[in-house]
Structures are given as C-alpha cells and as structure tokens.
Scaffold this active site. Structure first.
Site, PDB file in Angstrom:
ATOM      1  N   ARG A  83       0.804  -1.223   0.000  1.00 37.25           N
ATOM      2  CA  ARG A  83       0.000   0.000   0.000  1.00 37.25           C
ATOM      3  C   ARG A  83       0.833   1.267   0.000  1.00 37.25           C
ATOM      4  O   ARG A  83       0.315   2.349  -0.277  1.00 37.25           O
ATOM      5  CB  ARG A  83      -0.908   0.023   1.237  1.00 37.25           C
ATOM      6  CG  ARG A  83      -2.013  -1.012   1.191  1.00 37.25           C
ATOM      7  CD  ARG A  83      -2.986  -0.828   2.329  1.00 37.25           C
ATOM      8  NE  ARG A  83      -2.360  -0.982   3.638  1.00 37.25           N
ATOM      9  CZ  ARG A  83      -3.016  -0.867   4.790  1.00 37.25           C
ATOM     10  NH1 ARG A  83      -4.306  -0.589   4.782  1.00 37.25           N
ATOM     11  NH2 ARG A  83      -2.387  -1.027   5.943  1.00 37.25           N
TER      12      ARG A  83
ATOM     13  N   TYR B  59      -9.784 -10.925  14.336  1.00 35.98           N
ATOM     14  CA  TYR B  59      -8.543 -11.427  13.741  1.00 35.98           C
ATOM     15  C   TYR B  59      -8.551 -12.956  13.711  1.00 35.98           C
ATOM     16  O   TYR B  59      -8.253 -13.565  12.679  1.00 35.98           O
ATOM     17  CB  TYR B  59      -7.347 -10.914  14.547  1.00 35.98           C
ATOM     18  CG  TYR B  59      -6.006 -11.328  13.985  1.00 35.98           C
ATOM     19  CD1 TYR B  59      -5.444 -10.643  12.913  1.00 35.98           C
ATOM     20  CD2 TYR B  59      -5.299 -12.398  14.533  1.00 35.98           C
ATOM     21  CE1 TYR B  59      -4.207 -11.007  12.393  1.00 35.98           C
ATOM     22  CE2 TYR B  59      -4.063 -12.770  14.025  1.00 35.98           C
ATOM     23  CZ  TYR B  59      -3.523 -12.082  12.953  1.00 35.98           C
ATOM     24  OH  TYR B  59      -2.306 -12.462  12.442  1.00 35.98           O
TER      25      TYR B  59
ATOM     26  N   THR C 243       7.856  -8.955  13.943  1.00 38.56           N
ATOM     27  CA  THR C 243       7.668  -7.899  12.950  1.00 38.56           C
ATOM     28  C   THR C 243       7.096  -6.676  13.659  1.00 38.56           C
ATOM     29  O   THR C 243       6.671  -6.762  14.821  1.00 38.56           O
ATOM     30  CB  THR C 243       6.690  -8.339  11.844  1.00 38.56           C
ATOM     31  OG1 THR C 243       5.375  -8.462  12.412  1.00 38.56           O
ATOM     32  CG2 THR C 243       7.108  -9.657  11.223  1.00 38.56           C
TER      33      THR C 243
END
Length: 259
Positions: free
Chosen positions: A39, A151, A186
């Site tokens: 994105r 999620y 991450t």
C-alpha cells in the site's frame, strides 16, 4: 538445483516489510521474478523492491479492483503467474467482542479475508497447471486467543478457504496451502494493544521466542517450489512448538528460574 525458483513469476502481497519482504527476498535469491505488492505510496515500496531486484506495484488488497489490476498487470508483463503469496494483513488492538467496533471488524475482513479471496479468484485464470498458492495465515486461525475475535475469525476463514480451493484446483495440480505462524518478530507485534502477545511468546512458546520472518519465508519457499508437489490443502503451524504444548523453558520463566 533443489528448491530452485528459476523462471518462476511470483506475486507477494504485503511485501514491503516483515514476512512479506522476507518472502520476496528469499524468492528473488532463489531465482524468481518477484512482484512486490503493497500500500505504501511514498516511494519506500519502490526502494524496498529495488533492493532485492523485485518490481513494486502499489496495491491495497482491501479493494477488489486493485487486486484484480495487480494480477492482470503481472500477467500482461510476464504471461503467467506461477506463485501467489497472500500475505497482507492487519490486526486490531486487543478487545473483547462486546467492545469491538463492527465497522472496524468489517474493514479487517476486507484485508485479511477478502484480500486473499480475491487474490485467488483473479489469479487462477493466469496460473499454469502445477502452480502454487500460499496463504500466510496464523495459528490464531487454529487456536483461539481471547481479545482478538475478528482477527482469529479472519484467519480461521483463510484456513477453511485454503482447504476448499485446494480441492477445487486439485485437477490442475495447483497446490494451495496455508502457513500458520505463531507470534512473528515484525512491527505488527509491537503495536499498542499487543503486549499480551509478547508475553505469550516469552512464556508459552516452547522455543521461548517469536518466529523470525525469514523462518516463515523458508517454509513458503519450500511450498512454492516444484520439489513440493504432493502437499496441498494444509494449514501448517510454525509456532515454536506451541501447538504441542507449553515447554519447560516457559514454565521456568513463569516461576522465575530462567531469564
């Protein structure tokens, strides 16, 4: 050469950082032509792609038309797509379901589920027989974690989609598999609201640490290559042993006997 991806055309969504970048880098090093989708529109995506000899295409996978354009553009450039890695995902801060905003949950599904759904839907017509589709899911799609209902549900839906599409594409020998990591080291792991997940990685994973993005990329590499022709419809957990149980290291840390 074993595990070569020479002459393969690979599309990886969410490829600018984290697991996606690790997959793009690994695939490029194995000889694939890599299309990195992301994105980011401030030039960082192009920089990341250039650093590993990949091509960046700006794509928001929550928008169906952009997914369709990404795959059509890749086909127009290279004539086929051999590997599709659906990876782009988002997460919401921990919240019990009664406090979760429904519109935010819907937007999460637009990325985490429909981004994958549309990726497969529009890629299949461009994929030769014997291709590979890899969905980066989560062990949250196999085992529930409180506070992450949207999620968890999105990842469970990905795992179900993986099995269904694997059956639908088996006559073309297009393999469809999901990788289900535990906590991954991450930037997403360090977002506000994810503090409990960090604690779980310390105390609950038997190996005592989060998964490295490169470790997910290694499994994706195996599933992508022609050496791996008889694995399809699987959701493979890569969670440091958590699915087997809580290890001794975590227990020792819990009672203060280990650092």
């Amino acid at each position: 050469m074993f595990f070569s991806l020479e002459n393969k055309i690979a599309v990886v969504t969410g490829g600018q950082q984290g697991v996606g970048f690790a997959v793009c880098k690994r695939f490029s090093e194995a000889g694939a032509t890599v299309i990195m989708a992301g994105r980011n529109s401030d030039g960082k995506g192009e920089e990341a792609a250039k650093a590993i000899n990949a091509t960046f295409i700006k794509t928001d996978v929550s928008v169906e038309g952009q997914v369709q354009s990404l795959l059509k553009d890749t086909y127009d450039r290279y004539g086929r797509i051999d590997i599709l890695v659906n990876n782009a995902a988002v997460i919401l801060p921990e919240s019990d379901i009664q406090d979760l905003d429904t519109e935010k949950a819907k937007k999460l599904f637009d990325t985490n589920f429909f981004g994958y759904f549309n990726g497969i839907k529009y890629a299949v017509e461009y994929m030769p027989n014997g291709s590979s589709i890899i969905n980066i899911s989560s062990n949250a799609g196999v085992q529930a974690f409180p506070g992450y209902s949207a999620y968890n549900a999105s990842k469970g839906a990905i795992n179900s989609l993986t099995k269904t599409v694997a059956l639908e594409l088996a006559d073309r020998n297009i393999r469809v598999n999901a990788i289900c990591p535990g906590s991954i080291d991450t930037p997403m792991l360090y977002l506000p609201g994810c503090e409990n997940e960090l604690k779980m990685a310390h105390y609950c994973w038997p190996l005592g640490r989060p998964c490295k993005p490169e470790e997910v990329a290694a499994l994706a590499h195996f599933l992508a290559c022609d050496d791996c022709q008889f694995i399809t419809g699987e959701d493979i957990q890569i969670d440091g042993g958590y699915s087997a149980g809580i290890g001794r290291l975590g227990l020792k840390r819990w009672i203060g006997e280990a650092e």
